[in-house]
Design an enzyme around this catalytic site. Sequence first.
Site, PDB file in Angstrom:
ATOM      1  N   ARG A 116      12.622   0.377  11.684  1.00  9.90           N
ATOM      2  CA  ARG A 116      13.610  -0.083  12.299  1.00  9.90           C
ATOM      3  C   ARG A 116      13.286  -1.090  12.551  1.00  9.90           C
ATOM      4  O   ARG A 116      12.195  -2.334  13.104  1.00  9.90           O
ATOM      5  CB  ARG A 116      14.215   0.782  14.254  1.00  9.90           C
ATOM      6  CG  ARG A 116      13.667   2.262  13.864  1.00  9.90           C
ATOM      7  CD  ARG A 116      14.549   3.149  13.219  1.00  9.90           C
ATOM      8  NE  ARG A 116      15.879   2.292  12.973  1.00  9.90           N
ATOM      9  CZ  ARG A 116      17.298   2.629  12.146  1.00  9.90           C
ATOM     10  NH1 ARG A 116      16.943   3.887  11.111  1.00  9.90           N
ATOM     11  NH2 ARG A 116      18.144   2.952  12.370  1.00  9.90           N
TER      12      ARG A 116
ATOM     13  N   HIS B  17       2.874  -5.493   6.764  1.00  9.37           N
ATOM     14  CA  HIS B  17       3.519  -5.359   6.123  1.00  9.37           C
ATOM     15  C   HIS B  17       3.316  -5.906   4.668  1.00  9.37           C
ATOM     16  O   HIS B  17       2.848  -6.512   4.700  1.00  9.37           O
ATOM     17  CB  HIS B  17       5.485  -6.893   6.380  1.00  9.37           C
ATOM     18  CG  HIS B  17       5.887  -7.277   5.376  1.00  9.37           C
ATOM     19  ND1 HIS B  17       7.079  -6.521   5.735  1.00  9.37           N
ATOM     20  CD2 HIS B  17       6.323  -7.755   3.946  1.00  9.37           C
ATOM     21  CE1 HIS B  17       8.234  -6.749   3.995  1.00  9.37           C
ATOM     22  NE2 HIS B  17       7.623  -7.520   3.374  1.00  9.37           N
TER      23      HIS B  17
ATOM     24  N   GLU C  47      -4.485  -2.412   3.348  1.00  8.61           N
ATOM     25  CA  GLU C  47      -3.878  -1.872   4.643  1.00  8.61           C
ATOM     26  C   GLU C  47      -4.796  -1.078   5.716  1.00  8.61           C
ATOM     27  O   GLU C  47      -5.115  -1.976   6.833  1.00  8.61           O
ATOM     28  CB  GLU C  47      -2.625  -1.095   3.969  1.00  8.61           C
ATOM     29  CG  GLU C  47      -1.134  -2.350   4.095  1.00  8.61           C
ATOM     30  CD  GLU C  47      -0.111  -1.565   3.748  1.00  8.61           C
ATOM     31  OE1 GLU C  47       0.198  -0.717   4.972  1.00  8.61           O
ATOM     32  OE2 GLU C  47       0.680  -1.782   2.958  1.00  8.61           O
TER      33      GLU C  47
HETATM   34  C1  GAR Z   1       2.701   0.583   4.108  1.00  6.91           C
HETATM   35  O1  GAR Z   1       3.009  -0.021   3.417  1.00  6.91           O
HETATM   36  C2  GAR Z   1       3.179  -0.552   5.415  1.00  6.91           C
HETATM   37  O2  GAR Z   1       3.040  -1.704   5.253  1.00  6.91           O
HETATM   38  C3  GAR Z   1       4.860  -0.469   4.897  1.00  6.91           C
HETATM   39  O3  GAR Z   1       5.156   0.773   5.272  1.00  6.91           O
HETATM   40  C4  GAR Z   1       3.973   1.731   4.877  1.00  6.91           C
HETATM   41  C5  GAR Z   1       3.892   2.504   5.830  1.00  6.91           C
HETATM   42  O4  GAR Z   1       2.526   3.806   5.483  1.00  6.91           O
HETATM   43  N1  GAR Z   1       5.818  -1.257   5.787  1.00  6.91           N
HETATM   44  C6  GAR Z   1       6.769  -1.750   5.913  1.00  6.91           C
HETATM   45  O5  GAR Z   1       7.672  -1.998   5.029  1.00  6.91           O
HETATM   46  C7  GAR Z   1       7.547  -2.562   7.302  1.00  6.91           C
HETATM   47  N2  GAR Z   1       8.855  -3.109   6.856  1.00  6.91           N
HETATM   48  P1  GAR Z   1       2.460   4.482   6.611  1.00  6.91           P
HETATM   49  O6  GAR Z   1       3.025   5.247   7.609  1.00  6.91           O
HETATM   50  O7  GAR Z   1       1.298   6.168   5.361  1.00  6.91           O
HETATM   51  O8  GAR Z   1       1.096   3.619   7.860  1.00  6.91           O
END
Ligand code: GAR
Length: 196
Positions: free
Chosen positions: A99, A117, A182
């Site tokens: 969000r 990100h 990440e």
């Molecule tokens: C991750 O790759 C994060 O960097 C990205 O969503 C994924 C969530 O994975 N976030 C975004 O795109 C924010 N704009 P997760 O729910 O398995 O942690």
Amino acid sequence: MKNIVILISGTGSNMSAIVQRAKTQNWQARFNARVALVLSSTPNAKGLVWAKEHGLPAQVVDHRAFKEAPNPRSAFEAQLIQAIDPLEPHLVVLAGFMRILSPETTRHYEGRMMNIHPSLLPAFTGLNTHQRALDAGCKFAGATVHWVSEELDAGNIIDQAVVPILQTDDEHSLALRVLRAEHQLYPRVIEEHLKR
Ligand code: GAR
């Protein structure tokens, strides 16, 4: 106690990487810090199940519940703040939280709210970062942890992880490589912050 609140919307794999690091590195004893709450913006987020199974306080603030409100976003965010603020959080961690927060809310948590990100910011803010990196012919991709500011994905960069883009990559293989990076990056960045 330094309370950490983690906000998710989906799988929550970054959240679980952070929780596991907190445990193995004993954040409670070393930094007087704990993951005090996992908050999800959707009731069916997989990460919620994981959090509950691991004994974490977990709560849903369903963004769709405010559809009929005169200002749905501010009603949703007021509810979020109401869930977060009694914990007086040291850190609010956005981990796949999908969000976009209003300037009022990002200001409210200024200096206390981090995001991860899936790109090497300032390249590829917003969505579809991996496909856009492939389309641009990039040789490297990665992830960025940054402070959250009023402008989307534009706050001060805290740290980044870089991965190669292989000739055989598609969006999914690249996303998986970045996501694995990440899982190393985010817990380490938070731990560094707790040491300060
Ligand atoms: C991750 O790759 C994060 O960097 C990205 O969503 C994924 C969530 O994975 N976030 C975004 O795109 C924010 N704009 P997760 O729910 O398995 O942690």
